[in-house]
Design a protein around this motif. Structure first.
Motif, PDB file in Angstrom:
ATOM      1  N   VAL A 176      -1.855   5.550   7.801  1.00  0.00           N
ATOM      2  CA  VAL A 176      -0.935   5.457   8.937  1.00  0.00           C
ATOM      3  C   VAL A 176      -1.417   4.398   9.928  1.00  0.00           C
ATOM      4  O   VAL A 176      -0.648   3.525  10.369  1.00  0.00           O
ATOM      5  N   MET A 177      -2.719   4.440  10.252  1.00  0.00           N
ATOM      6  CA  MET A 177      -3.223   3.509  11.261  1.00  0.00           C
ATOM      7  C   MET A 177      -3.189   2.069  10.756  1.00  0.00           C
ATOM      8  O   MET A 177      -2.832   1.142  11.486  1.00  0.00           O
ATOM      9  N   THR A 178      -3.514   1.898   9.471  1.00  0.00           N
ATOM     10  CA  THR A 178      -3.474   0.544   8.912  1.00  0.00           C
ATOM     11  C   THR A 178      -2.060  -0.019   8.952  1.00  0.00           C
ATOM     12  O   THR A 178      -1.826  -1.154   9.380  1.00  0.00           O
ATOM     13  N   LEU A 179      -1.110   0.791   8.492  1.00  0.00           N
ATOM     14  CA  LEU A 179       0.270   0.315   8.448  1.00  0.00           C
ATOM     15  C   LEU A 179       0.777  -0.033   9.840  1.00  0.00           C
ATOM     16  O   LEU A 179       1.383  -1.091  10.052  1.00  0.00           O
ATOM     17  N   CYS A 180       0.531   0.850  10.804  1.00  0.00           N
ATOM     18  CA  CYS A 180       1.031   0.602  12.156  1.00  0.00           C
ATOM     19  C   CYS A 180       0.344  -0.623  12.770  1.00  0.00           C
ATOM     20  O   CYS A 180       0.963  -1.374  13.527  1.00  0.00           O
ATOM     21  N   PHE A 181      -0.906  -0.809  12.410  1.00  0.00           N
ATOM     22  CA  PHE A 181      -1.614  -2.000  12.882  1.00  0.00           C
ATOM     23  C   PHE A 181      -0.892  -3.261  12.408  1.00  0.00           C
ATOM     24  O   PHE A 181      -0.601  -4.172  13.198  1.00  0.00           O
ATOM     25  N   PHE A 182      -0.565  -3.293  11.136  1.00  0.00           N
ATOM     26  CA  PHE A 182       0.132  -4.466  10.592  1.00  0.00           C
ATOM     27  C   PHE A 182       1.483  -4.659  11.253  1.00  0.00           C
ATOM     28  O   PHE A 182       1.862  -5.772  11.615  1.00  0.00           O
TER      29      PHE A 182
END
Lengths: 374, 251
Positions: A172-178
């Motif tokens: 979740v955090m990786t995707l939202c970061f991108f």
């Protein structure tokens, strides 16, 4: 008439079939498979097979030979075999006893497409009604548990929160970061042209907080956990474990569905919050790197222009998404029937339906918030 | 010319981890006869069947089919061999995503090149041969009862007219009437299609009705292969218990 492997002739309304060579499934060639068609030229009332020169026969060969009997729904014509050994006659007897008018082939008709459209529409409404009914049942159980919170299976709720929530944090955090970074870059290019690059804070803030983080997390959970709900419950259904639960006196709804829904309701807002933070953080990084907007300036601007309102608008939607996702996943799981194929199609359906439902629900929220002026 | 047995297992040793399932086991089935394999639960009957089918590789020993070792066969020969063997697994093992018709047609489509109409005719004949109606053809396995599924499984096993038929607990889970009917079916198919049958079973009635020979699997080996009445007199506590116990029919 003489063919390669058989000779046909009619005498006193008796068809003589003189068979030579090997008649097994491996020997069936054009010649043999035309046997039935070749018979059409003859008029006869009974059949006499001559197996003198027959070397080998299996059920497929016997089946083709038996087609000479002109099977109709009512009756087969008389037949005898001469010059045959015991084995071939019993085989012929068995096969002839087993044939009947063969069932007609299924054909595709021109109106098939209309039938399919009709069936599809019917199913859409059926699924909608069923899902709503399931949702209603959820609220009934919820009411039941509100007054008896000690009866909730907290152990499984906690385990499920770990599975749905904690394990999904990195992705979740990786995707939202991108996604936050992509929005920020878009803002940089567009807004710098107007000399209004500070507005990229508004862009990132509003889009991530209000829409992107909740939607991305919901879609991710729909793909990740909802499919596993359906597969787990579906496999249990296939092995009659659900039936066993019922017989033991446990309600599948209370033991399986409710803990999952509750775990989703708790996990989804937390995941969304983390997603929001990650998205804002990446926007802030991009702003600092490309436009030299310092983090302090970014946060001040965020506070002034976006405010806490957008944060709550984004977060308040998530429990609703959570209910819809869990309900659809569990319902599809319980709808699995005996076959492996239904498990597969139900899992697909549950993911498709829940993503669809999340996006539709989000649209409804957008209208609602617009009307409310937030 | 020496006549070989349709299937002959010689010196089979199978081990799972450290546990021996079979130790130097010998088994054979005689041509045109029904051979039953009996043994306690967990004695390795199904493992033996799976070894003969090539699903489990034994540590030692070889399986001979008509005198040819499975190990030495080439790819094409193995295919040929598999075509001449039919198997009915315990639960029927029908492909659940296919209709009964398509299930029966799987081997036929794979190994023959016949017209669709002819294939359907053959499948319809096979399904009636095993005592189902052709209405069952368009149903899915999940829509059939246990007994019907077994019959449909048998129809698929017989699709390519095998000479050798393996049955794993064919009558388990059937009521006595259906079990008896299934026994009769196997017997009639055996005589008319000249089958050699190897049958793993627990059903004493079934043994009595159908089997020409009975093989007893005790202590990781086949202790005896003989006619039922000789086997029943065999001097072994388990065999005595099995054939003279409260559920026996030999008293």
């Amino acid at each position: 008439m003489i063919y390669d492997k058989y000779k046909l002739s009619v005498k006193d309304k008796v068809l003589l079939v003189d068979v030579t060579g090997s008649w097994t499934i491996k020997d069936i060639d054009n010649d043999i498979s035309k046997f039935k068609a070749n018979l059409d030229a003859y008029e006869y009332e009974s059949v006499q097979y001559d197996f003198l020169k027959l070397n080998n026969l299996d059920t497929a060969g016997a089946f083709i030979l038996s087609q000479a009997l002109r099977v109709n729904p009512k009756d087969k014509c008389d037949w005898i075999i001469c010059n045959s050994d015991e084995g071939y006659s019993t085989l012929m007897k068995l096969v002839i006893a087993s044939i009947s008018c063969s069932a007609g082939d299924k054909k595709r008709r021109w109106y098939d497409i209309l039938t399919n459209i009709g069936k599809g529409t019917d199913r859409f409404f059926y699924e909608l009604v069923e899902t709503l009914a399931f949702l209603g049942q959820f609220f009934m159980v919820l009411m039941h548990f509100i007054f008896r919170p000690q009866k909730v299976r907290w152990k499984s709720v906690v385990a499920l929160i770990e599975e749905i929530g904690v394990n999904a944090v990195p992705i979740v955090m990786t995707l939202c970061f991108f996604v936050g970074a992509v929005i920020a870059y878009m803002g940089v290019n567009l807004l710098a042209a107007f000399g209004a690059s500070i507005f990229m804070v508004d862009l990132v803030g509003i889009s991530v907080l209000r829409e992107l983080a909740p939607i991305i997390v919901a879609v991710l959970v729909a793909g990740r956990s909802n499919s596993s709900f359906t597969a787990q419950i579906g496999a249990m259904k296939m092995r009659q474990e659900i039936d066993a639960l019922k017989v033991i006196g446990l309600d599948a709804y209370e033991t399986l569905v409710f803990p999952r829904a509750l775990a989703c309701i708790i996990a989804l807002p937390i995941l969304t919050f983390l997603g929001m933070m990650s998205g804002i953080f990446s926007g802030m990084l991009i702003a600092w790197m490309t436009m030299d907007i310092s983090p302090i300036l970014f946060l001040t601007r965020l506070n002034e222009a976006v405010g806490i309102e957008s944060f709550w608008v984004g977060l308040v939607k998530t429990p609703f998404f959570a209910i819809v996702i869990a309900i659809i996943g569990c319902r599809q799981g319980l709808a699995v029937s005996g076959s492996v194929e239904s498990l597969g199609s139900r899992t697909t359906q549950s993911v498709v339906q829940s993503i669809f439902a999340v996006i539709a629900l989000n649209a409804i929220f957008a209208i609602l918030f617009y009307q409310m002026g937030v | 010319m020496k006549r070989y047995h349709p299937v002959d297992a010689k010196g089979i040793t199978t081990k799972f981890g450290r546990k021996f399932v079979h130790k130097d086991l010998n088994f054979h089935a005689e041509e045109g006869k029904i051979t039953g394999i009996v043994g306690g639960s967990g004695s390795g009957k199904s493992v033996l069947m799976n070894t003969m089918l090539g699903l489990i590789e034994p540590q030692c020993g070889e399986i001979f089919f008509n005198g040819l070792s499975r190990k030495k066969l080439k790819r094409n020969d193995i295919r040929e061999l598999n075509n001449s063997i039919g198997v009915l697994f315990q639960g029927g093992a029908l492909f659940s995503s296919l209709t009964i018709l398509d299930n029966i047609l799987v081997p036929l489509r794979e190994y023959t090149n016949l017209s669709e109409q002819l294939l359907r005719g053959i499948a319809s004949m096979k399904i009636q041969m095993v005592g189902l109606t052709s209405e069952a053809l368009d149903l899915y396995p999940s829509e059939l009862s246990g007994g019907m599924r077994k019959r449909a499984g048998l129809a698929r096993a017989l699709a390519l007219d095998p000479k050798l038929l393996f049955l794993d607990e064919p009558t388990a889970g059937l009521d006595p009437i259906a079990a008896h009917a299934f026994d009769e079916l196997i017997l009639s198919l055996k005589t008319s299609m000249d089958l050699t049958v190897v049958m793993v079973t627990h059903d004493l009635d079934s043994l009595l009705n159908t089997c020409d020979k009975v093989a007893v699997l005790i202590n990781k080996q086949i202790a005896i292969i003989d006619s039922l009445h000789k086997v029943a007199k065999y001097d072994n506590p388990w065999v005595k218990e099995y054939f003279n116990g409260p559920r026996s029919r030999f008293n």
